[in-house]
Design a protein around this motif. Structure first.
Motif, mmCIF file in Angstrom:
data_model
loop_
_atom_site.group_PDB
_atom_site.id
_atom_site.type_symbol
_atom_site.label_atom_id
_atom_site.label_comp_id
_atom_site.label_asym_id
_atom_site.label_seq_id
_atom_site.Cartn_x
_atom_site.Cartn_y
_atom_site.Cartn_z
ATOM 1 N N LYS A 75 -6.513 5.277 8.675
ATOM 2 C CA LYS A 75 -7.638 4.826 7.846
ATOM 3 C C LYS A 75 -7.146 3.918 6.717
ATOM 4 N N ARG A 76 -6.093 4.321 6.066
ATOM 5 C CA ARG A 76 -5.537 3.559 4.940
ATOM 6 C C ARG A 76 -5.082 2.164 5.389
ATOM 7 N N ILE A 79 0.822 -1.222 0.000
ATOM 8 C CA ILE A 79 0.000 0.000 0.000
ATOM 9 C C ILE A 79 0.854 1.270 0.000
ATOM 10 N N GLU A 119 -8.166 -0.043 6.510
ATOM 11 C CA GLU A 119 -8.905 -0.552 5.343
ATOM 12 C C GLU A 119 -8.142 -1.665 4.637
ATOM 13 N N GLU A 162 -3.897 10.477 6.957
ATOM 14 C CA GLU A 162 -4.820 9.349 6.978
ATOM 15 C C GLU A 162 -4.174 7.976 6.922
ATOM 16 N N HIS A 163 -3.019 7.844 7.541
ATOM 17 C CA HIS A 163 -2.377 6.527 7.581
ATOM 18 C C HIS A 163 -3.256 5.515 8.306
#
Length: 154
Positions: free
Chosen positions: A37-38, A11, A41, A34-35
């Protein structure tokens, strides 16, 4: 942990390293947003697990260690409960009413510093206690783990 490191690389993270088997990861990234959230997910997509993810920079961890209010002899045996968000004032005030013999805590906006003179496994003040009372998610690490994560990131 090998699979998790590979996932991080897929990712877009580089210099990925893991520390012990509790999901402690160190990585480099071009972006700084936004690590959590990434990563969350990607873990859910790859493994089907909905897990909370908390990302801290090396400087943030250093600050948490530096701001520990306990003297050195307690600090090195302390636990650091990293908060996913700042608790609301009413819950903070209610938490201040709890005291247990041989157990101490100090609440900051991002961390609960916790020391127990008794076996932490028998402690009344644990991660679950604080999560319930503050209505926030937290993850706990000891002093040595946070120090090692800082070392790995430098």
């Amino acid at each position: 942990m090998k699979d998790l490191r590979a996932l991080f690389e897929r990712i877009g993270y580089s210099e990925v390293a893991s520390y012990i088997q509790s999901g402690n990861m160190v990585f480099s990234s071009e972006s700084d947003t936004e690590h959590d959230k990434r990563i969350s997910e990607a873990i859910e997509e790859a493994y089907g697990w909905d897990v909370p993810v908390l990302v801290k920079t090396s400087d943030e961890i250093k600050a948490i260690l530096d701001e520990c209010p306990f003297p050195k002899e307690k600090k090195e045996s302390a636990y650091f409960m990293l908060l996913f968000k700042q608790p609301v004032k009413e819950d903070i005030e209610r938490l201040k009413t709890f005291q247990f013999q041989d157990e101490e805590f100090v609440l900051s906006p991002k961390c609960i510093y916790f020391y127990s003179a008794v076996d932490p496994g028998k402690s009344k003040l644990n991660n679950n206690f604080f999560e319930k009372k503050l209505k926030v998610t937290a993850t706990t690490r000891n002093f040595r783990t946070l120090q090692k994560l800082v070392e790995l990131s430098d």
